[in-house]
Design a protein around this motif. Structure first.
Motif, PDB file in Angstrom:
ATOM      1  N   HIS A  62      40.272 -19.829 -41.139  1.00 54.75           N
ATOM      2  CA  HIS A  62      40.402 -18.725 -42.014  1.00 54.75           C
ATOM      3  C   HIS A  62      40.182 -19.546 -43.443  1.00 54.75           C
ATOM      4  O   HIS A  62      39.803 -19.248 -44.616  1.00 54.75           O
ATOM      5  N   PRO A  63      41.489 -20.287 -43.900  1.00 56.73           N
ATOM      6  CA  PRO A  63      41.831 -20.784 -45.107  1.00 56.73           C
ATOM      7  C   PRO A  63      40.664 -21.531 -45.474  1.00 56.73           C
ATOM      8  O   PRO A  63      40.698 -22.154 -46.751  1.00 56.73           O
ATOM      9  N   ASP A 100      48.092 -17.460 -51.490  1.00 61.06           N
ATOM     10  CA  ASP A 100      47.681 -18.321 -50.743  1.00 61.06           C
ATOM     11  C   ASP A 100      48.391 -18.760 -49.540  1.00 61.06           C
ATOM     12  O   ASP A 100      48.031 -18.888 -48.279  1.00 61.06           O
ATOM     13  N   CYS A 103      48.474 -15.833 -47.008  1.00 59.09           N
ATOM     14  CA  CYS A 103      47.323 -15.971 -46.276  1.00 59.09           C
ATOM     15  C   CYS A 103      47.410 -16.846 -45.109  1.00 59.09           C
ATOM     16  O   CYS A 103      46.909 -16.632 -43.860  1.00 59.09           O
ATOM     17  N   GLN A 104      47.931 -18.110 -45.373  1.00 60.61           N
ATOM     18  CA  GLN A 104      48.270 -19.106 -44.384  1.00 60.61           C
ATOM     19  C   GLN A 104      49.036 -18.605 -43.213  1.00 60.61           C
ATOM     20  O   GLN A 104      48.861 -19.096 -42.267  1.00 60.61           O
ATOM     21  N   TYR A 107      47.192 -16.246 -40.984  1.00 64.54           N
ATOM     22  CA  TYR A 107      46.239 -17.065 -39.955  1.00 64.54           C
ATOM     23  C   TYR A 107      47.203 -17.490 -38.782  1.00 64.54           C
ATOM     24  O   TYR A 107      46.672 -17.480 -37.912  1.00 64.54           O
ATOM     25  N   SER A 128      44.219 -11.509 -41.884  1.00 63.70           N
ATOM     26  CA  SER A 128      43.924 -12.868 -42.466  1.00 63.70           C
ATOM     27  C   SER A 128      42.562 -12.946 -43.140  1.00 63.70           C
ATOM     28  O   SER A 128      42.616 -13.477 -44.271  1.00 63.70           O
ATOM     29  N   HIS A 132      42.307 -13.841 -47.202  1.00 62.43           N
ATOM     30  CA  HIS A 132      41.593 -14.953 -47.770  1.00 62.43           C
ATOM     31  C   HIS A 132      40.394 -14.342 -48.600  1.00 62.43           C
ATOM     32  O   HIS A 132      40.058 -15.098 -49.693  1.00 62.43           O
TER      33      HIS A 132
END
Length: 141
Positions: A62-63, A100, A103-104, A107, A128, A132
């Motif tokens: 995803h990232p 950020d 979000c990581q 995930y 997630s 992102h």
């Protein structure tokens, strides 16, 4: 893959072009076969999804996803992963904590971590993708 043209200097995403060409050919074949009325837009979207995800979206963390893959997965994740998954749009997410780093975390700890229940993985992966996307300026209604 991204290719730059020498004459214009513009970048072209080959993956996107493959999908667009496939969709165009699918529509042409429906028209030639006289079955366009029988095919819905959703049928065409699902076929596009199969081509896109077979080529790249499902294999990218995803990232690292481009906007088009994030949007595709937000809309169709439930059709690709598990029959028990709910659509991402069925969840409501608070965007206030989105960074950020967060979000990581979503995930790695809420989506792909071993041992998650189907329900937790479903919500975690959708969140997630939502996070992102939000960080790239994409919002969903």
């Amino acid at each position: 893959a991204v290719v730059s043209t020498q004459s214009t200097g513009k970048q072209i995403n080959l993956s996107t072009m493959k999908v667009q060409a496939f969709v165009l050919l699918t529509i042409i074949s429906f028209v030639q076969g006289g079955i366009l009325e029988a095919a819905t837009f959703e049928d065409i979207q699902k076929q596009e999804l199969r081509v896109r995800t077979d080529n790249d979206c499902m294999d990218i963390p995803h990232p690292n996803m481009a906007s088009d893959c994030l949007t595709t997965l937000y809309k169709f994740y439930h059709e690709l992963v598990d029959d028990e998954w709910q659509e991402c749009k069925s969840y409501t997410f608070n965007t206030a904590p989105y960074t950020d780093h967060y979000c990581q975390f979503l995930y790695t700890d809420r989506c792909i971590k071993d041992g998650l229940t189907v329900a937790n993985a479903n919500k975690g992966c959708c969140r997630s993708i939502h996070c992102h996307s939000y960080m790239k300026g994409i919002t969903y209604e």
